[in-house]
Write an enzyme that holds these catalytic residues in place. Structure first.
Site, PDB file in Angstrom:
ATOM      1  N   LYS A 150       0.829  -1.212   0.000  1.00  0.00           N
ATOM      2  CA  LYS A 150       0.000   0.000   0.000  1.00  0.00           C
ATOM      3  C   LYS A 150       0.862   1.260   0.000  1.00  0.00           C
ATOM      4  CE  LYS A 150      -3.814  -1.976   2.786  1.00  0.00           C
ATOM      5  NZ  LYS A 150      -4.871  -2.174   1.812  1.00  0.00           N
TER       6      LYS A 150
ATOM      7  N   LYS B 189      15.437  -6.168   4.195  1.00  0.00           N
ATOM      8  CA  LYS B 189      15.845  -5.136   5.156  1.00  0.00           C
ATOM      9  C   LYS B 189      17.280  -5.313   5.660  1.00  0.00           C
ATOM     10  CE  LYS B 189      11.143  -4.077   6.619  1.00  0.00           C
ATOM     11  NZ  LYS B 189      10.194  -3.886   7.724  1.00  0.00           N
TER      12      LYS B 189
ATOM     13  N   ASP C 297      10.375   1.853  11.341  1.00  0.00           N
ATOM     14  CA  ASP C 297       9.306   0.939  11.775  1.00  0.00           C
ATOM     15  C   ASP C 297       8.915   1.144  13.243  1.00  0.00           C
ATOM     16  OD1 ASP C 297       8.864  -0.412   9.372  1.00  0.00           O
ATOM     17  OD2 ASP C 297      10.484  -1.838   9.753  1.00  0.00           O
TER      18      ASP C 297
ATOM     19  N   ASN D 151       9.274 -16.117  22.859  1.00  0.00           N
ATOM     20  CA  ASN D 151       9.414 -16.644  21.498  1.00  0.00           C
ATOM     21  C   ASN D 151       9.451 -18.161  21.519  1.00  0.00           C
ATOM     22  OD1 ASN D 151       9.824 -16.179  18.689  1.00  0.00           O
ATOM     23  ND2 ASN D 151      11.929 -16.863  18.941  1.00  0.00           N
TER      24      ASN D 151
ATOM     25  N   LYS E 239      16.477 -17.190  21.101  1.00  0.00           N
ATOM     26  CA  LYS E 239      16.473 -15.943  20.332  1.00  0.00           C
ATOM     27  C   LYS E 239      15.928 -14.790  21.172  1.00  0.00           C
ATOM     28  CE  LYS E 239      15.035 -16.264  15.970  1.00  0.00           C
ATOM     29  NZ  LYS E 239      14.244 -16.828  14.828  1.00  0.00           N
TER      30      LYS E 239
HETATM   31  P1  ATR Z   1      10.331 -11.139  10.794  1.00  0.00           P
HETATM   32  O1  ATR Z   1      11.453 -10.426  10.129  1.00  0.00           O
HETATM   33  O2  ATR Z   1       8.989 -10.884  10.155  1.00  0.00           O
HETATM   34  O3  ATR Z   1      10.294 -10.927  12.269  1.00  0.00           O
HETATM   35  P2  ATR Z   1      11.563 -13.671  11.193  1.00  0.00           P
HETATM   36  O4  ATR Z   1      12.821 -12.977  11.556  1.00  0.00           O
HETATM   37  O5  ATR Z   1      11.596 -14.883  10.341  1.00  0.00           O
HETATM   38  O6  ATR Z   1      10.568 -12.685  10.495  1.00  0.00           O
HETATM   39  O7  ATR Z   1      10.815 -14.016  12.567  1.00  0.00           O
HETATM   40  C1  ATR Z   1       9.583 -14.670  12.593  1.00  0.00           C
HETATM   41  C2  ATR Z   1       9.117 -14.783  14.042  1.00  0.00           C
HETATM   42  O8  ATR Z   1       7.857 -15.465  14.059  1.00  0.00           O
HETATM   43  C3  ATR Z   1      10.042 -15.587  14.920  1.00  0.00           C
HETATM   44  O9  ATR Z   1       9.980 -15.059  16.222  1.00  0.00           O
HETATM   45  C4  ATR Z   1       9.432 -16.978  14.850  1.00  0.00           C
HETATM   46  O10 ATR Z   1       9.743 -17.814  15.929  1.00  0.00           O
HETATM   47  P3  ATR Z   1      11.121 -18.670  15.924  1.00  0.00           P
HETATM   48  O11 ATR Z   1      12.198 -17.714  16.277  1.00  0.00           O
HETATM   49  O12 ATR Z   1      10.901 -19.716  16.951  1.00  0.00           O
HETATM   50  O13 ATR Z   1      11.258 -19.232  14.527  1.00  0.00           O
HETATM   51  C5  ATR Z   1       7.979 -16.616  14.897  1.00  0.00           C
HETATM   52  N1  ATR Z   1       7.120 -17.691  14.386  1.00  0.00           N
HETATM   53  C6  ATR Z   1       6.990 -18.089  13.108  1.00  0.00           C
HETATM   54  N2  ATR Z   1       6.077 -19.087  13.014  1.00  0.00           N
HETATM   55  C7  ATR Z   1       5.636 -19.329  14.282  1.00  0.00           C
HETATM   56  C8  ATR Z   1       4.691 -20.239  14.861  1.00  0.00           C
HETATM   57  N3  ATR Z   1       4.017 -21.108  14.127  1.00  0.00           N
HETATM   58  N4  ATR Z   1       4.495 -20.182  16.196  1.00  0.00           N
HETATM   59  C9  ATR Z   1       5.178 -19.302  16.968  1.00  0.00           C
HETATM   60  N5  ATR Z   1       6.084 -18.418  16.488  1.00  0.00           N
HETATM   61  C10 ATR Z   1       6.300 -18.435  15.152  1.00  0.00           C
END
Ligand code: ATR
Length: 272
Positions: free
Chosen positions: A16, A66, A103, A152, A157
């Site tokens: 958008k 990013k 952000d 998390n 992490k």
């Molecule tokens: P972004 O840049 O959008 O934050 P990312 O760095 O890949 O993307 O992070 C995704 C986040 O969503 C992480 O905190 C991930 O948890 P993990 O660190 O355990 O991978 C979380 N996430 C993704 N799918 C998930 C799920 N099904 N349940 C809980 N947390 C999830």
């Protein structure tokens, strides 16, 4: 020729941002264009350099670039340094890329200015510890909350992020197993969770009376996180459209030196 700007991503057609910046430009009388720029997954740098070569002045950067934008920038704002990621690029007078991250500031502005939420002394929970979480922690701590917890799926992490931001304020990692005993005033979903079934790992008891649930994802329909939060007793909810518009306004201000009004753009994108 109007000054050229764009949002670069992959995918990017759904963004958008061109509508938002066109509305800002019209309202503030800026002579500029703003387009979608699709970069092949393996060709972010050649794509943005070609854009600059063709007269491009600045870019918003979205998924998944990013971190590459951070690496490309020769100079960074302090908030981009903290986030370790860049969502806004600007060509400096000497031709180098300046990298910023708007952000977190956009989120805080949406929470405090648009939604009327006070951050000071609040107990905040951030769900997720990925790139999106990293981008918002510094600006949230600037609001002087009582505490900021990160939970998390991969606990290590959350621990690493909390350690990195500990010099800036009262931040802690909390194991998912400890969440049922905790209550928060503001719960922010920064994960990429989309399905309701995935949300069920989080205890609904995290919502203190009067609490606010905020999903960084934007959607014209209530998100799964918003549905879940309301069912668990969150008093108010919002998705990330306001953050999207506010981060765009921050970028616009950096590029053009003018701060546009955001309320008319929110009304345009989400008519009641
Ligand atoms: P972004 O840049 O959008 O934050 P990312 O760095 O890949 O993307 O992070 C995704 C986040 O969503 C992480 O905190 C991930 O948890 P993990 O660190 O355990 O991978 C979380 N996430 C993704 N799918 C998930 C799920 N099904 N349940 C809980 N947390 C999830």
């Amino acid at each position: 020729m109007p000054d050229r700007y764009a949002v670069v991503g992959n995918p990017v057609a759904h963004s958008k941002s061109p509508r938002i910046h066109a509305a800002f430009a019209q309202a503030t009388g800026q002579d500029m264009s703003y387009e979608h720029l699709l970069a092949p997954l393996d060709a972010f740098v050649p794509t943005v350099e070609a854009f600059r070569g063709a007269g491009g002045r600045g870019l918003n950067v979205t998924v998944p670039f990013k971190l590459e934008a951070f690496a490309l920038a020769a100079v960074h704002s302090s908030r981009a340094q903290l986030a370790g990621a860049v969502n806004t690029l600007m060509v400096e007078p000497d031709g180098r890329w300046y990298g910023d991250n708007t952000d977190g500031a956009g989120l805080v502005r949406d929470l405090t200015e648009n939604l009327g939420l006070e951050l000071r002394d609040r107990r905040i929970l951030v769900l997720g510890a990925g790139g999106a979480a990293r981008g918002i922690l510094g600006p949230l701590l600037d609001g002087l909350p009582h505490s900021l917890a990160i939970a998390n799926r991969t606990h290590a992490k959350a621990v690493a992020l909390a350690a990195a931001f500990a010099p800036l304020g009262p931040i802690e990692a909390i194991a998912l197993s400890a969440l049922p005993r905790r209550h928060y005033d503001l719960v922010i979903n920064s994960t990429s969770v989309g399905l309701a079934s995935e949300v069920h790992d989080w205890p609904g008891s995290v919502f203190a009376p009067g609490s606010f649930a905020y999903d960084l994802v934007y959607s014209d329909q209530p998100t799964q996180f918003v549905h879940w939060a309301l069912a668990q007793g969150a008093e108010r909810t919002a998705d990330g459209l306001g953050m999207l518009i506010e981060q765009a306004a921050e970028s616009f201000h950096l590029w053009r030196g003018v701060r546009p009004h955001t309320a008319p753009v929110f009304a345009l994108l989400r008519p009641r």
